[in-house]
Design an enzyme around this catalytic site. Structure first.
Site, PDB file in Angstrom:
ATOM      1  N   GLU A   1     -34.803  -9.348  -4.984  1.00  0.00           N
ATOM      2  CA  GLU A   1     -34.928  -9.345  -6.439  1.00  0.00           C
ATOM      3  C   GLU A   1     -36.320  -8.856  -6.826  1.00  0.00           C
ATOM      4  O   GLU A   1     -37.312  -9.166  -6.160  1.00  0.00           O
ATOM      5  CB  GLU A   1     -34.697 -10.760  -6.973  1.00  0.00           C
ATOM      6  CG  GLU A   1     -34.597 -10.873  -8.467  1.00  0.00           C
ATOM      7  CD  GLU A   1     -34.154 -12.268  -8.915  1.00  0.00           C
ATOM      8  OE1 GLU A   1     -34.693 -12.751  -9.919  1.00  0.00           O
ATOM      9  OE2 GLU A   1     -33.266 -12.862  -8.251  1.00  0.00           O
TER      10      GLU A   1
ATOM     11  N   GLU B   1     -45.559 -14.771  -7.427  1.00  0.00           N
ATOM     12  CA  GLU B   1     -45.714 -14.577  -8.864  1.00  0.00           C
ATOM     13  C   GLU B   1     -47.081 -13.998  -9.233  1.00  0.00           C
ATOM     14  O   GLU B   1     -48.104 -14.405  -8.684  1.00  0.00           O
ATOM     15  CB  GLU B   1     -45.545 -15.904  -9.613  1.00  0.00           C
ATOM     16  CG  GLU B   1     -44.224 -16.615  -9.367  1.00  0.00           C
ATOM     17  CD  GLU B   1     -44.284 -17.616  -8.224  1.00  0.00           C
ATOM     18  OE1 GLU B   1     -45.255 -17.566  -7.415  1.00  0.00           O
ATOM     19  OE2 GLU B   1     -43.380 -18.463  -8.145  1.00  0.00           O
TER      20      GLU B   1
ATOM     21  N   HIS C   1     -44.230 -12.357 -16.742  1.00  0.00           N
ATOM     22  CA  HIS C   1     -44.123 -12.982 -15.418  1.00  0.00           C
ATOM     23  C   HIS C   1     -43.449 -11.991 -14.475  1.00  0.00           C
ATOM     24  O   HIS C   1     -42.385 -11.452 -14.796  1.00  0.00           O
ATOM     25  CB  HIS C   1     -43.293 -14.263 -15.553  1.00  0.00           C
ATOM     26  CG  HIS C   1     -43.009 -14.981 -14.270  1.00  0.00           C
ATOM     27  ND1 HIS C   1     -43.747 -16.051 -13.841  1.00  0.00           N
ATOM     28  CD2 HIS C   1     -42.044 -14.792 -13.325  1.00  0.00           C
ATOM     29  CE1 HIS C   1     -43.261 -16.496 -12.701  1.00  0.00           C
ATOM     30  NE2 HIS C   1     -42.232 -15.742 -12.366  1.00  0.00           N
ATOM     31  N   THR C   2     -44.052 -11.715 -13.327  1.00  0.00           N
ATOM     32  CA  THR C   2     -43.455 -10.825 -12.322  1.00  0.00           C
ATOM     33  C   THR C   2     -43.283 -11.581 -11.015  1.00  0.00           C
ATOM     34  O   THR C   2     -44.052 -12.489 -10.686  1.00  0.00           O
ATOM     35  CB  THR C   2     -44.317  -9.575 -12.079  1.00  0.00           C
ATOM     36  OG1 THR C   2     -45.567  -9.953 -11.468  1.00  0.00           O
ATOM     37  CG2 THR C   2     -44.590  -8.833 -13.387  1.00  0.00           C
ATOM     38  N   ASN C   3     -42.256 -11.175 -10.267  1.00  0.00           N
ATOM     39  CA  ASN C   3     -41.994 -11.816  -8.973  1.00  0.00           C
ATOM     40  C   ASN C   3     -41.213 -10.851  -8.098  1.00  0.00           C
ATOM     41  O   ASN C   3     -40.540  -9.942  -8.596  1.00  0.00           O
ATOM     42  CB  ASN C   3     -41.194 -13.112  -9.176  1.00  0.00           C
ATOM     43  CG  ASN C   3     -41.365 -14.099  -8.032  1.00  0.00           C
ATOM     44  OD1 ASN C   3     -41.955 -13.784  -7.005  1.00  0.00           O
ATOM     45  ND2 ASN C   3     -40.829 -15.303  -8.205  1.00  0.00           N
TER      46      ASN C   3
ATOM     47  N   GLY D   1     -45.510 -24.906 -19.930  1.00  0.00           N
ATOM     48  CA  GLY D   1     -44.893 -25.813 -18.976  1.00  0.00           C
ATOM     49  C   GLY D   1     -43.823 -26.700 -19.558  1.00  0.00           C
ATOM     50  O   GLY D   1     -43.501 -27.741 -18.989  1.00  0.00           O
TER      51      GLY D   1
ATOM     52  N   ASP E   1     -38.549  -8.778 -10.404  1.00  0.00           N
ATOM     53  CA  ASP E   1     -38.454  -9.426 -11.720  1.00  0.00           C
ATOM     54  C   ASP E   1     -39.530  -9.023 -12.717  1.00  0.00           C
ATOM     55  O   ASP E   1     -40.727  -9.024 -12.395  1.00  0.00           O
ATOM     56  CB  ASP E   1     -38.606 -10.950 -11.568  1.00  0.00           C
ATOM     57  CG  ASP E   1     -37.404 -11.622 -10.963  1.00  0.00           C
ATOM     58  OD1 ASP E   1     -36.360 -10.993 -10.877  1.00  0.00           O
ATOM     59  OD2 ASP E   1     -37.538 -12.794 -10.584  1.00  0.00           O
TER      60      ASP E   1
ATOM     61  N   ASP F   1     -37.529 -26.053 -21.073  1.00  0.00           N
ATOM     62  CA  ASP F   1     -37.991 -27.092 -20.158  1.00  0.00           C
ATOM     63  C   ASP F   1     -39.191 -26.626 -19.322  1.00  0.00           C
ATOM     64  O   ASP F   1     -39.847 -27.439 -18.679  1.00  0.00           O
ATOM     65  CB  ASP F   1     -36.858 -27.554 -19.233  1.00  0.00           C
ATOM     66  CG  ASP F   1     -36.249 -26.416 -18.430  1.00  0.00           C
ATOM     67  OD1 ASP F   1     -36.287 -25.257 -18.889  1.00  0.00           O
ATOM     68  OD2 ASP F   1     -35.714 -26.692 -17.338  1.00  0.00           O
TER      69      ASP F   1
ATOM     70  N   ARG G   1     -52.263 -24.215  -4.291  1.00  0.00           N
ATOM     71  CA  ARG G   1     -50.907 -23.983  -3.788  1.00  0.00           C
ATOM     72  C   ARG G   1     -50.902 -23.651  -2.300  1.00  0.00           C
ATOM     73  O   ARG G   1     -49.955 -23.977  -1.582  1.00  0.00           O
ATOM     74  CB  ARG G   1     -50.295 -22.838  -4.589  1.00  0.00           C
ATOM     75  CG  ARG G   1     -48.844 -22.554  -4.301  1.00  0.00           C
ATOM     76  CD  ARG G   1     -48.360 -21.533  -5.301  1.00  0.00           C
ATOM     77  NE  ARG G   1     -47.041 -21.029  -4.980  1.00  0.00           N
ATOM     78  CZ  ARG G   1     -46.441 -20.046  -5.638  1.00  0.00           C
ATOM     79  NH1 ARG G   1     -47.065 -19.479  -6.673  1.00  0.00           N
ATOM     80  NH2 ARG G   1     -45.250 -19.643  -5.300  1.00  0.00           N
TER      81      ARG G   1
ATOM     82  N   GLU H   1     -40.093 -11.003 -16.343  1.00  0.00           N
ATOM     83  CA  GLU H   1     -39.642 -12.058 -17.255  1.00  0.00           C
ATOM     84  C   GLU H   1     -40.682 -12.213 -18.356  1.00  0.00           C
ATOM     85  O   GLU H   1     -41.876 -12.317 -18.075  1.00  0.00           O
ATOM     86  CB  GLU H   1     -39.438 -13.389 -16.527  1.00  0.00           C
ATOM     87  CG  GLU H   1     -38.229 -13.415 -15.616  1.00  0.00           C
ATOM     88  CD  GLU H   1     -37.960 -14.797 -15.049  1.00  0.00           C
ATOM     89  OE1 GLU H   1     -36.801 -15.218 -15.029  1.00  0.00           O
ATOM     90  OE2 GLU H   1     -38.933 -15.461 -14.628  1.00  0.00           O
TER      91      GLU H   1
END
Length: 290
Positions: free
Chosen positions: A103, A132, A120-122, A201, A105, A196, A276, A107
């Site tokens: 995929e 991301e 937002h890219t992924n 967030g 992305d 959500d 992370r 978004e």
């Protein structure tokens, strides 16, 4: 579903020829896409030259391409939900199917009136995403149409906005990092409620008194190779001045534009997120050559 070896060879040759300069023509939405969900909330109009998706309290809407693509350049012009778009997400992406899907992305995460969208890219490969990068845009994406492009080659994936590169994801298979190159993908887009998580967030919820929310599409063009019909001969006629790419690499101008976007407009990069990845960044993060 795979391609024959002869088509695969043609794909590679054609991709060397295709440039980063935008096409002057577009395809008809009736010919290229199916409205897949949302009943009357998705509409094709203006003789097939315009498509719109809407979201209300009952449902969002979406569409997908009739064709499956394996490498090429995809261009789409979008005008995003105006006003208070908080809680909404407009997704525009390439994807295969299944647990080990690939995929690519875009978004667009909505926001309160006067506050910027988040782009937002992924990239997913063999079912694994978590790559991301997020950006603010240097314009209001709700006032006019802007072109969002994906260049997908065996060597790399380039995300572009109005023909300016904002992100490059290189093939790092030599480092053990999966790369999307074997699964044909369809183009998908949807407008849906994600209050959500989408805005701050999930702290800001969708204001349904502003519904329906509507995003508009036009100017679709694919200079690409498809499973059904091979490589588009228009590859060979897509050259133009002011390009940002030479052969398979960004040229000096393209690299400068990429650095400009990432310096001033990137707001999140997984390759910089120490919380992370306290034990070290993913291996592709160490290979940052453009």
């Amino acid at each position: 579903m795979g391609l024959s070896s002869s088509l695969t060879t043609t794909v590679v040759v054609a991709l060397v020829l295709v440039t980063m300069f935008g096409s002057a023509y577009s395809s008809n939405f009736f010919d290229e896409f199916d409205l897949t969900w949302g009943d009357h909330r998705g509409k094709i109009s203006n003789g097939g030259n315009m498509l719109s998706l809407s979201l209300d309290r009952v449902s969002g809407s979406g569409f997908k391409s009739k064709k499956e693509y394996l490498f090429g350049r995809i261009d789409m012009q979008l005008k995003l939900v105006a006003g208070n778009s908080a809680g909404t997400v407009t997704a525009y992406y390439l994807s295969s199917q299944g647990a080990t899907h690939d995929e690519i992305d875009f978004e667009f995460l909505g926001n309160e009136t006067g506050k910027p969208y988040v782009l937002h890219t992924n990239v997913f490969a063999q079912g694994k995403g978590n790559r991301e990068q997020q950006f603010y845009l240097w314009f209001d994406p709700t006032k006019n149409f802007h072109t969002y492009s994906i260049v997908w080659r065996p060597q790399h994936i380039i995300f572009l906005v109005d023909n300016l590169p904002i992100r490059v994801f290189n093939n790092a298979e030599k480092l053990g990092v999966p790369f999307p190159k074997n699964q044909p993908m369809r183009i998908y887009s949807s407008l849906w409620n994600a209050d959500d998580w989408a805005t701050r967030g999930g702290l800001v919820k969708t204001d349904w008194s502003k519904a329906p929310f509507t995003a508009y599409y036009r100017g679709f063009h694919a200079a690409a190779c498809t499973v059904s019909s091979g490589c588009d001969p228009k590859f060979k006629s897509s050259f133009g001045d002011g390009d940002v790419q030479v052969a398979n690499e960004l040229n000096a101008y393209g690299r400068r534009r990429l650095r400009w976007v990432q310096r001033y407009f990137m707001i999140y990069n997984y390759c910089s997120d120490l919380k992370r990845f306290p034990r070290g960044f993913p291996p592709e993060c160490k290979r940052s050559r453009f």
